[in-house]
Design a protein around this motif. Structure first.
Motif, PDB file in Angstrom:
ATOM      1  N   SER A 181       0.829  -1.213   0.000  1.00 37.27           N
ATOM      2  CA  SER A 181       0.000   0.000   0.000  1.00 37.27           C
ATOM      3  C   SER A 181       0.855   1.252   0.000  1.00 37.27           C
ATOM      4  CB  SER A 181      -0.911   0.022   1.217  1.00 37.27           C
ATOM      5  OG  SER A 181      -1.881  -0.986   1.098  1.00 37.27           O
ATOM      6  N   GLY A 182       0.415   2.233  -0.769  1.00 37.54           N
ATOM      7  CA  GLY A 182       1.134   3.504  -0.813  1.00 37.54           C
ATOM      8  C   GLY A 182       1.808   3.753  -2.146  1.00 37.54           C
ATOM      9  N   TRP A 183       2.121   2.678  -2.900  1.00 40.51           N
ATOM     10  CA  TRP A 183       2.889   2.891  -4.137  1.00 40.51           C
ATOM     11  C   TRP A 183       2.170   3.774  -5.150  1.00 40.51           C
ATOM     12  CZ3 TRP A 183       1.043   1.645  -8.826  1.00 40.51           C
ATOM     13  CH2 TRP A 183       0.112   0.612  -8.933  1.00 40.51           C
ATOM     14  N   PRO A 184       0.828   3.657  -5.298  1.00 42.38           N
ATOM     15  CA  PRO A 184       0.227   4.555  -6.298  1.00 42.38           C
ATOM     16  C   PRO A 184       0.466   6.030  -5.943  1.00 42.38           C
ATOM     17  CG  PRO A 184      -1.306   2.806  -5.699  1.00 42.38           C
ATOM     18  CD  PRO A 184      -0.204   2.770  -4.694  1.00 42.38           C
ATOM     19  N   GLY A 185       0.566   6.321  -4.654  1.00 46.71           N
ATOM     20  CA  GLY A 185       0.834   7.693  -4.233  1.00 46.71           C
ATOM     21  C   GLY A 185       2.259   8.122  -4.555  1.00 46.71           C
ATOM     22  N   THR A 186       3.203   7.165  -4.459  1.00 48.86           N
ATOM     23  CA  THR A 186       4.584   7.524  -4.795  1.00 48.86           C
ATOM     24  C   THR A 186       4.681   7.875  -6.280  1.00 48.86           C
ATOM     25  OG1 THR A 186       5.330   5.271  -5.307  1.00 48.86           O
ATOM     26  CG2 THR A 186       5.477   5.960  -3.017  1.00 48.86           C
ATOM     27  N   ASP A 187       3.875   7.192  -7.114  1.00 43.89           N
ATOM     28  CA  ASP A 187       3.864   7.535  -8.543  1.00 43.89           C
ATOM     29  C   ASP A 187       3.383   8.964  -8.767  1.00 43.89           C
ATOM     30  OD1 ASP A 187       4.756   5.032  -9.040  1.00 43.89           O
ATOM     31  OD2 ASP A 187       3.088   4.404 -10.311  1.00 43.89           O
ATOM     32  N   TRP A 188       2.369   9.367  -8.024  1.00 40.77           N
ATOM     33  CA  TRP A 188       1.875  10.753  -8.106  1.00 40.77           C
ATOM     34  C   TRP A 188       3.014  11.719  -7.786  1.00 40.77           C
ATOM     35  CZ3 TRP A 188      -2.594  13.694  -8.959  1.00 40.77           C
ATOM     36  CH2 TRP A 188      -3.776  12.996  -9.197  1.00 40.77           C
ATOM     37  N   ILE A 189       3.666  11.479  -6.638  1.00 43.81           N
ATOM     38  CA  ILE A 189       4.734  12.387  -6.205  1.00 43.81           C
ATOM     39  C   ILE A 189       5.833  12.448  -7.262  1.00 43.81           C
ATOM     40  CG2 ILE A 189       6.500  12.787  -4.421  1.00 43.81           C
ATOM     41  CD1 ILE A 189       3.840  13.112  -3.175  1.00 43.81           C
ATOM     42  N   GLU A 190       6.176  11.281  -7.820  1.00 43.39           N
ATOM     43  CA  GLU A 190       7.247  11.241  -8.822  1.00 43.39           C
ATOM     44  C   GLU A 190       6.868  12.035 -10.059  1.00 43.39           C
ATOM     45  OE1 GLU A 190       7.578   7.025  -9.281  1.00 43.39           O
ATOM     46  OE2 GLU A 190       8.289   6.784  -7.223  1.00 43.39           O
ATOM     47  N   ASP A 191       5.647  11.834 -10.545  1.00 41.72           N
ATOM     48  CA  ASP A 191       5.182  12.576 -11.721  1.00 41.72           C
ATOM     49  C   ASP A 191       5.196  14.081 -11.461  1.00 41.72           C
ATOM     50  OD1 ASP A 191       4.672  11.498 -14.181  1.00 41.72           O
ATOM     51  OD2 ASP A 191       2.778  10.563 -13.580  1.00 41.72           O
ATOM     52  N   ILE A 192       4.759  14.461 -10.279  1.00 42.27           N
ATOM     53  CA  ILE A 192       4.725  15.887  -9.930  1.00 42.27           C
ATOM     54  C   ILE A 192       6.145  16.435  -9.825  1.00 42.27           C
ATOM     55  CG2 ILE A 192       4.142  17.528  -8.100  1.00 42.27           C
ATOM     56  CD1 ILE A 192       1.671  15.715  -7.538  1.00 42.27           C
ATOM     57  N   MET A 193       6.987  15.709  -9.114  1.00 43.59           N
ATOM     58  CA  MET A 193       8.384  16.098  -8.919  1.00 43.59           C
ATOM     59  C   MET A 193       9.076  16.346 -10.250  1.00 43.59           C
ATOM     60  SD  MET A 193      10.357  16.158  -6.133  1.00 43.59           S
ATOM     61  CE  MET A 193      12.099  16.461  -5.994  1.00 43.59           C
ATOM     62  N   LEU A 194       8.840  15.445 -11.189  1.00 41.48           N
ATOM     63  CA  LEU A 194       9.448  15.539 -12.521  1.00 41.48           C
ATOM     64  C   LEU A 194       9.028  16.832 -13.216  1.00 41.48           C
ATOM     65  CD1 LEU A 194      11.304  13.664 -13.999  1.00 41.48           C
ATOM     66  CD2 LEU A 194       9.330  12.415 -14.859  1.00 41.48           C
ATOM     67  N   ARG A 195       7.812  17.288 -12.916  1.00 39.68           N
ATOM     68  CA  ARG A 195       7.284  18.474 -13.579  1.00 39.68           C
ATOM     69  C   ARG A 195       7.541  19.759 -12.794  1.00 39.68           C
ATOM     70  NH1 ARG A 195       5.109  14.220 -15.157  1.00 39.68           N
ATOM     71  NH2 ARG A 195       4.071  13.991 -17.152  1.00 39.68           N
ATOM     72  N   SER A 196       7.446  19.673 -11.475  1.00 36.59           N
ATOM     73  CA  SER A 196       7.577  20.908 -10.689  1.00 36.59           C
ATOM     74  C   SER A 196       9.044  21.237 -10.419  1.00 36.59           C
ATOM     75  CB  SER A 196       6.826  20.768  -9.362  1.00 36.59           C
ATOM     76  OG  SER A 196       7.404  19.756  -8.581  1.00 36.59           O
ATOM     77  N   ALA A 197       9.905  20.229 -10.352  1.00 35.72           N
ATOM     78  CA  ALA A 197      11.308  20.488 -10.031  1.00 35.72           C
ATOM     79  C   ALA A 197      12.229  20.211 -11.211  1.00 35.72           C
ATOM     80  CB  ALA A 197      11.740  19.623  -8.846  1.00 35.72           C
ATOM     81  N   GLY A 198      11.768  19.418 -12.172  1.00 34.68           N
ATOM     82  CA  GLY A 198      12.592  19.113 -13.339  1.00 34.68           C
ATOM     83  C   GLY A 198      13.435  17.872 -13.136  1.00 34.68           C
ATOM     84  N   PRO A 199      13.883  17.296 -14.277  1.00 33.60           N
ATOM     85  CA  PRO A 199      14.599  16.017 -14.234  1.00 33.60           C
ATOM     86  C   PRO A 199      15.905  16.054 -13.431  1.00 33.60           C
ATOM     87  CG  PRO A 199      13.963  16.563 -16.479  1.00 33.60           C
ATOM     88  CD  PRO A 199      13.653  17.764 -15.653  1.00 33.60           C
ATOM     89  N   GLN A 200      16.618  17.178 -13.431  1.00 35.44           N
ATOM     90  CA  GLN A 200      17.896  17.207 -12.705  1.00 35.44           C
ATOM     91  C   GLN A 200      17.680  17.030 -11.212  1.00 35.44           C
ATOM     92  OE1 GLN A 200      17.574  19.463 -15.379  1.00 35.44           O
ATOM     93  NE2 GLN A 200      18.892  18.089 -16.571  1.00 35.44           N
ATOM     94  N   ILE A 201      16.771  17.827 -10.680  1.00 37.64           N
ATOM     95  CA  ILE A 201      16.508  17.719  -9.240  1.00 37.64           C
ATOM     96  C   ILE A 201      15.882  16.367  -8.912  1.00 37.64           C
ATOM     97  CG2 ILE A 201      15.165  18.727  -7.335  1.00 37.64           C
ATOM     98  CD1 ILE A 201      15.851  21.433  -8.412  1.00 37.64           C
ATOM     99  N   TYR A 202      15.095  15.858  -9.861  1.00 35.29           N
ATOM    100  CA  TYR A 202      14.512  14.519  -9.693  1.00 35.29           C
ATOM    101  C   TYR A 202      15.623  13.495  -9.472  1.00 35.29           C
ATOM    102  CZ  TYR A 202      11.637  10.387 -10.849  1.00 35.29           C
ATOM    103  OH  TYR A 202      10.973   9.172 -10.827  1.00 35.29           O
TER     104      TYR A 202
END
Lengths: 423, 295
Positions: free
Chosen positions: A184-205
């Motif tokens: 439990s919880g993994w679908p939420g980690t996907d959300w965070i990852e997708d957001i992170m990739l967009r809000s912070a960019g691939p380098q910070i990711y």
């Protein structure tokens, strides 16, 4: 007649025996469930048909596969080849010389540009990407969208505007399911990852994945806050945060197709189409339901929409020619097209015949995947297990259940500090 | 007097002794040694780092383990009290019921269901669906029927979800306690109880003054068995929450450290802690047993 049988047995048995003993064997370990497993068997069969001198022995290890592989490695008896989704393990094995470096052995140029880099560790090719899935997708009920005049949003803000509009119209915009048994919880980690990739960019990711920035970094915090804008809003999510926590990820999208629909949008990877079709056999892809790419957040951070992918890399533990040959075959157009034909899922070979995508949604996903230039792999599968499958999962659940963000991130950071250290 | 050579008894004890040494003593010692070494899946590789007491510091000082220890304490108190009390009450009360056998069988059934199966069943009982949808979980269906809002039983921390899990354990084990108590109760001579009655004691007095004192030994055995069971509780938590929302317990954490995080050092330290917690209770049980046998 009797003589004939005796003759067949006498002549054939030694031949059979000899081929069995002397055939070059390739021991493959994978963890795919039934359907994918059968598709893989078909690939193996085609390969053995072309190379009768090689025998591919397939072992299926569905549970605790990393532990299983670690045990066999420790015992000096690893399988020859394994496709697996843990890039963190790939990096570890590459650094300790436990897997074969493919430089000069295999040409990866057939693999899609977005996926090829995922097989590299410190600039060298160790893994071959096969059978990808795209995670950055939002599924929606197309008919209802059209009837109500909703349009797939092209930015995060537009997505929130649309969510508000749906609420004003008396609906619930999102259905989210974070429950997945012990995972439990993994679908939420996907959300965070997708957001992170967009809000912070691939380098910070990347820095985040490698723990070069702490979890308490403002960029990580912001990604959680973006997710919170949706998941913590009781009017946005079916059942509110408690609904998200208690709904199983597989059941979650069914809320899109009730009469009237209980929710309108669902963020999930390509694989969820299998669940949707199984639960709602009458639905037509592209007419009743459709996808739009998870929209960009910070336009300056990413001009083009980066995509988050999942899937498997093939690593070889031995470098015998027959093993390398089989690895080459797995990334070939022929093998990848069998996967498409059998499952209707995405291939990793860029030369795949587009006419094979009979499902308009898979065609659309293929279009997104083959045109993507920036892609990143599932962060939670890349991080050390104690974080990626431990405190990150439970952290997301804590966050959604109302624990203050600061405490959530500090808890994850605590576990990350010692998970990334060598001892 | 039959004379046997000195080595004859060893011949009989030997095989069992070798098996115990090889499959119990040796792994136990290895686990203790391993708990002083670092992460990784190797058991005795020269590449392992000696980390001293670092794993032990994790066991007694990390928020994750402190939560697990605290929850195990809660489990031990609530679970043991409830199983023993309910088991005893049912044994004594059902003795006066006409359909005793049938009722007892029904209460005993959960003991025959595997822990995982029972956990799956209770996951349905606790199921939560959003307010306006029909509830598929019995408990929330009742809540809604009484005009209340559905509750996320497995999510509301720290009391609701932990107690919800403990209830599952109690449901499984009460029947077992009841059966043992019932056997002990039926062994109490009826004339003792009759005598007390003739002397004017009411049922309440009989229970406290006659029945309970005569059953203390059984109560001790059952209670210690329950404590051993509950200290190593794993399945229910693993299946229903996997330790999320502060429901972690020691054994589940051990599983995670070993099979998910590949930190055999920590997993070993946690295993040793479990062993140390259970050992005094086992010693108590064995002592009592030998004393009883000696009589």
């Amino acid at each position: 007649m009797k003589k004939l049988i005796v003759f067949i047995v006498v002549i054939n048995f030694p031949i059979f025996f000899a081929t069995y003993v002397f055939a070059a064997k390739v021991n493959v370990v994978h963890g795919w469930p039934a359907q994918q497993g059968e598709a893989f068997e078909k690939i193996v069969k085609v390969y053995m048909g072309k190379h009768p001198e090689i025998e591919v022995i397939v072992e299926v290890v569905g549970r605790d596969r990393p532990a299983y592989l670690a045990t066999r490695l420790a015992a000096g008896n690893p399988p020859d080849l394994t496709p697996h989704p843990w890039l963190g393990l790939q990096a570890e094995w590459a650094k300790t010389n436990q897997i074969v470096c493919f430089e000069g052995l295999i040409d990866p140029s057939g693999i899609l540009d977005a996926l090829k880099p995922l097989g590299y560790v410190n600039g060298k090719l160790f893994g071959l990407f096969v059978f990808p899935s795209i995670k950055s997708l939002v599924w929606y009920n197309k008919r209802k969208f059209e009837r109500r005049g909703y349009r797939p949003p092209r930015s995060w803000d537009a997505m929130l505007t649309l969510s508000n509009k749906i609420v004003v119209d008396g609906g619930t915009p999102w259905t989210i399911g974070l429950e997945s048994g012990a995972a439990s919880g993994w679908p939420g980690t996907d959300w965070i990852e997708d957001i992170m990739l967009r809000s912070a960019g691939p380098q910070i990711y990347d820095q985040w994945v490698n723990h070069q920035i702490p979890w308490t970094h403002p960029a990580v915090q912001r990604a959680f806050e973006y997710f919170g804008q949706i998941v913590l809003n009781p009017t946005y999510v079916l059942g509110g945060p408690t609904g998200a926590l208690t709904t199983n990820f597989g059941d979650s999208p069914s809320a899109l197709f009730t009469q009237p629909p209980r929710a309108f949008m669902h963020r999930q990877a390509t694989f969820i189409q299998g669940f949707i079709r199984k639960q709602n056999p009458g639905l037509v892809a592209g007419k009743d339901y459709d996808i739009f790419p998870f929209p960009p957040i910070d336009q300056s951070a990413a001009q083009r929409v980066p995509i988050l992918v999942g899937g498997d890399v093939v690593n070889c533990f031995t470098r015998r020619p027959e093993v390398i040959e089989f690895a080459k075959f797995l990334i070939s157009k022929e093998a990848q097209e069998i996967w498409v034909k059998e499952l209707g899922e995405l291939p990793s070979n860029k030369n795949t015949n587009p006419a094979l995508f009979t499902n308009p949604i898979t065609r659309k996903a293929w279009h997104i995947l083959s045109n993507a230039t920036i892609s990143r792999y599932d962060a939670s599968d890349t991080m050390p297990g104690a974080v990626g499958t431990g405190s990150f999962w439970s952290g997301v659940l804590d966050f959604v259940s109302g624990i203050p963000l600061k405490r959530v991130l500090e808890t994850i950071e605590d576990s990350a500090k010692d998970a990334y250290s060598s001892k | 007097m039959l004379h046997t050579k000195r080595w004859i008894p060893w011949l009989f004890v030997g095989p069992a002794l070798i098996l115990i040494l090889f499959f119990l003593t040796y792994p136990t010692l290895m686990t203790i040694v391993r708990s002083f070494y670092g992460k990784g899946t190797q058991i005795f590789a020269s590449t392992l780092d000696f980390v001293g007491l670092a794993n032990w510091e994790f066991v007694f000082n990390s928020p994750a383990m402190l939560a697990a220890l605290r929850n195990n304490a809660l489990w031990t108190v609530v679970f043991t009290l409830c199983t023993v009390t309910f088991g005893l009450l049912l044994a004594v009360l059902l003795d006066r019921v006409r359909y005793e056998k049938i009722v007892k069988s029904i209460i005993f059934i959960p003991a025959a269901i595997s822990m995982v199966g029972a956990s799956v069943i209770w996951k349905f009982v606790f199921a939560y669906r959003p307010v306006n949808l029909s509830q598929i979980g019995v408990l929330n269906a009742l809540m809604v029927a009484f005009g209340r809002e559905p509750v996320g039983w497995l999510i509301e921390r720290p009391w609701v979800n932990n107690l919800a899990l403990i209830v599952v354990g109690i449901w499984i084990w009460t029947g077992f306690c009841m059966v043992i108590f019932s056997a002990a109760y039926k062994n109490i001579p009826r004339d003792l109880i009759e005598a007390a009655r003739t002397d004017g004691a009411n049922e309440w007095h009989i229970f406290w003054g006659v029945i309970l004192p005569l059953m203390t030994k059984t109560i001790a055995v059952v209670a210690t068995t329950m404590i051993v069971q509950v200290l190593k509780i794993f399945d229910i938590v693993f299946v229903m929450t996997n330790g999320a929302y502060d429901t972690e317990v020691i054994a589940n954490r051990m599983y995670k450290e070993m099979f998910n995080f590949f930190n055999y050092g920590r997993a070993s330290a946690i295993a040793v802690v479990l062993l140390l917690l259970i050992t005094p209770i086992m010693i108590f049980n064995i002592r009592r047993f030998t004393r009883q046998e000696a009589r």
